[in-house]
Design an enzyme around this catalytic site. Structure first.
Site, mmCIF file in Angstrom:
data_model
loop_
_atom_site.group_PDB
_atom_site.id
_atom_site.type_symbol
_atom_site.label_atom_id
_atom_site.label_comp_id
_atom_site.label_asym_id
_atom_site.label_seq_id
_atom_site.Cartn_x
_atom_site.Cartn_y
_atom_site.Cartn_z
ATOM 1 N N SER A 63 4.577 -12.382 -7.707
ATOM 2 C CA SER A 63 3.645 -12.860 -6.691
ATOM 3 C C SER A 63 3.046 -14.167 -7.193
ATOM 4 C CB SER A 63 2.559 -11.798 -6.499
ATOM 5 O OG SER A 63 1.549 -12.281 -5.657
ATOM 6 N N LYS B 39 7.290 -13.942 -3.985
ATOM 7 C CA LYS B 39 6.304 -13.769 -2.899
ATOM 8 C C LYS B 39 5.279 -14.873 -3.076
ATOM 9 C CE LYS B 39 2.378 -10.532 -2.707
ATOM 10 N NZ LYS B 39 2.007 -9.101 -2.668
ATOM 11 N N LYS C 271 1.601 -16.526 -1.723
ATOM 12 C CA LYS C 271 0.377 -16.239 -0.980
ATOM 13 C C LYS C 271 0.177 -17.349 0.048
ATOM 14 C CE LYS C 271 -1.148 -12.645 -3.316
ATOM 15 N NZ LYS C 271 -1.517 -11.375 -2.692
ATOM 16 N N ASP D 296 2.538 -13.456 1.747
ATOM 17 C CA ASP D 296 1.435 -12.483 1.801
ATOM 18 C C ASP D 296 0.163 -13.187 2.242
ATOM 19 O OD1 ASP D 296 -0.388 -10.458 1.465
ATOM 20 O OD2 ASP D 296 -0.129 -10.268 -0.701
ATOM 21 N N ASN E 12 -2.821 -11.521 2.970
ATOM 22 C CA ASN E 12 -4.050 -10.802 2.618
ATOM 23 C C ASN E 12 -5.098 -10.849 3.730
ATOM 24 O OD1 ASN E 12 -3.297 -11.654 -0.625
ATOM 25 N ND2 ASN E 12 -3.899 -9.552 -0.175
ATOM 26 N N GLU F 212 3.489 -10.133 4.854
ATOM 27 C CA GLU F 212 2.645 -9.022 4.428
ATOM 28 C C GLU F 212 1.212 -9.206 4.928
ATOM 29 O OE1 GLU F 212 2.748 -8.673 0.188
ATOM 30 O OE2 GLU F 212 1.436 -6.914 0.147
ATOM 31 N N ASP G 190 -0.024 -3.756 3.852
ATOM 32 C CA ASP G 190 -0.543 -3.451 2.522
ATOM 33 C C ASP G 190 -1.935 -2.844 2.710
ATOM 34 O OD1 ASP G 190 -1.627 -3.491 -0.059
ATOM 35 O OD2 ASP G 190 -1.545 -5.650 -0.308
ATOM 36 N N LYS H 10 0.956 0.901 -2.957
ATOM 37 C CA LYS H 10 0.166 0.708 -4.176
ATOM 38 C C LYS H 10 -0.594 2.005 -4.408
ATOM 39 C CE LYS H 10 -1.025 -4.204 -3.638
ATOM 40 N NZ LYS H 10 -2.056 -5.107 -3.070
ATOM 41 N N GLY I 266 1.469 -4.669 -6.497
ATOM 42 C CA GLY I 266 0.813 -4.789 -7.805
ATOM 43 C C GLY I 266 -0.638 -5.180 -7.632
HETATM 44 O O1 NPG Z 1 1.935 -8.601 -9.525
HETATM 45 O O2 NPG Z 1 0.234 -7.357 -9.939
HETATM 46 C C1 NPG Z 1 0.777 -8.265 -9.327
HETATM 47 C C2 NPG Z 1 -0.020 -8.997 -8.281
HETATM 48 C C3 NPG Z 1 0.549 -8.840 -6.936
HETATM 49 O O3 NPG Z 1 -0.213 -10.374 -5.327
HETATM 50 C C4 NPG Z 1 -0.404 -9.338 -5.897
HETATM 51 N N1 NPG Z 1 -1.447 -8.568 -5.648
HETATM 52 O O4 NPG Z 1 -2.669 -8.650 -2.378
HETATM 53 O O5 NPG Z 1 -1.009 -7.680 -3.273
HETATM 54 C C5 NPG Z 1 -2.033 -8.353 -3.365
HETATM 55 C C6 NPG Z 1 -2.451 -8.905 -4.700
HETATM 56 C C7 NPG Z 1 -3.770 -8.415 -5.222
HETATM 57 C C8 NPG Z 1 -4.019 -8.443 -6.544
HETATM 58 C C9 NPG Z 1 -4.745 -7.922 -4.442
HETATM 59 C C10 NPG Z 1 -5.211 -7.992 -7.077
HETATM 60 C C11 NPG Z 1 -5.932 -7.489 -4.968
HETATM 61 C C12 NPG Z 1 -6.156 -7.525 -6.279
#
Ligand code: NPG
Length: 377
Positions: free
Chosen positions: A144, A170, A172, A197, A199, A222, A247, A271, A299
């Site tokens: 990511s 991926k 953001k 992604d 969010n 995502e 997600d 997750k 993750g």
């Molecule tokens: O590889 O651990 C990883 C990070 C992957 O982008 C990632 N996580 O929105 O999925 C998500 C984001 C995230 C990380 C969201 C930490 C919230 C806290």
């Protein structure tokens, strides 16, 4: 494929919680903010037969979801840990039921359940992957990539991860940093497996912008809309050619079933923290597999504890897309386990040792600890 064989009970003596601060190798920017230090809670379940480890993946601030570290620290000590200590002897499969009266706080529940599961499996001499139903011994590793200064910097960052061997990228996105960023990565690297992604950064009014992403042949988009926008996600999904993956919205197996029934998603990110634990994660996997819906493992910038557990989960047969199961050094110069998770030929190995299959590095753990508490029976 439900859990084939339950784990043995453990006699719980104490639960130790630690807040850790782990510096990130580079700042991580999403649509909701920039992190430079990962604040995370590590759980140690102390049982008559030995310790088990878990991780509460909340962030310092409630930006990804309503959970955050100080809230987790409070609810764990005030309600959740005492409920488990009261139970005394318990099997990992009972944890969710004991904690169910307390609404929400799924990341905390997941971290506590994982610590007890690890203790039970270590005592029995069983690897977590085997327990969960893993069918492969390594999983393809995606990465990511946070929002960068500009599209050129993004291309440089992505190039570095591709050189390292990551098999799926991926990126953001957020309003104003979407089409051009995606175009830059596509132009620079051709037909690599690529997904975006958001969010939760968009609304249905942004449908036309999101439809522009259709031309990039993405694996998926995502969580474009808010956590509770299930119907709007269904409306949007009908307008896009890019598959919509949820997600934040998928907080339980029930939420997953509802989203699929409504046509709000055609792919699901699993997750364990977000859904209250690895056992609920397996239930979501099972129902998606039954429905023919692909899933992948998300993750939360896990330490080696959660990273090892994610590798085990991602080895289940329904995980047909590469997950955000990257190497420890993607985020941390120094992990808190003795053998950090490594990238080998674009894959991460599913640990085969007992329980999580990773050992805690006591010095690294101590060095990262900023707060500690222990509750005893
Ligand atoms: O590889 O651990 C990883 C990070 C992957 O982008 C990632 N996580 O929105 O999925 C998500 C984001 C995230 C990380 C969201 C930490 C919230 C806290």
């Amino acid at each position: 494929m439900p859990i084939a064989r339950a784990a043995a009970s453990v006699a719980l003596e104490a639960i130790e919680l630690r807040v850790l601060h782990l510096p990130l190798v580079s700042p991580f920017t999403t649509s909701f903010g920039t992190e430079t230090v990962r604040e995370v809670i590590v759980v140690r379940a102390r049982t008559v037969d030995g310790d088990g480890w878990g991780e509460i993946v909340t962030q310092q601030a409630p930006l990804y979801s309503s959970e955050y570290t100080q809230g987790a620290w409070d609810v764990a000590q005030r309600f959740l840990v005492p409920a488990l200590l009261d139970a005394g002897t318990l099997a990992p499969e009972q944890v969710a039921g004991i904690l169910e009266p307390f609404v929400g706080h799924r990341m905390v529940k997941a971290g506590l359940e994982l610590a007890i599961l690890d203790a039970a499996l270590r005592a029995e001499g069983r690897p977590l992957g085997e327990y969960l139903g893993a069918v492969v011994d390594r999983v393809p590793s995606g990465v990511s990539v946070g929002i960068q200064r500009d599209p050129a910097a993004l291309v440089e960052a992505v190039g570095g991860y591709l050189d390292a061997g990551y098999v799926r990228i991926k990126i953001k996105i957020k309003p104003g940093r979407d089409v051009a960023d995606t175009a830059a990565v596509r132009d620079a690297f051709g037909a690599i497996p690529l997904q975006v992604d958001a969010n939760s950064a968009y609304t249905l009014a942004d449908g036309a912008t999101l439809a522009e992403l259709d031309r990039f042949d993405l694996l998926l988009i995502e969580q474009p809309l808010q956590e509770d926008d299930i119907v709007d996600h269904a409306t949007l999904a009908a307008r896009l050619r890019t598959p919509v993956c949820l997600d934040e919205s998928i907080v339980s197996a029930k939420a997953a079933a509802d989203a699929l029934a409504l046509g709000a998603a055609s792919v699901i990110n699993i997750k364990a923290g977000r859904v209250g634990g690895y056992l609920e994660a397996v239930r979501i996997h099972d129902l998606c597999r039954e429905a023919g819906v692909p899933v992948w493992c998300g993750g939360m910038l896990e330490t080696g504890i959660g990273r090892a557990a994610n590798a085990a989960l991602a080895a289940l047969p329904g995980f047909t897309l590469p997950g955000d199961v990257s190497a420890s050094d993607r985020f941390y110069a120094r992990d808190i386990v003795t053998e950090p998770i490594r990238l080998e030929d674009g894959h991460v190995r599913v640990p085969t040792g007992h329980g999580l299959g990773v050992e805690i590095d006591p010095v690294a753990l101590e060095d990262a600890t900023v707060a500690r508490a222990e509750l005893r029976r």
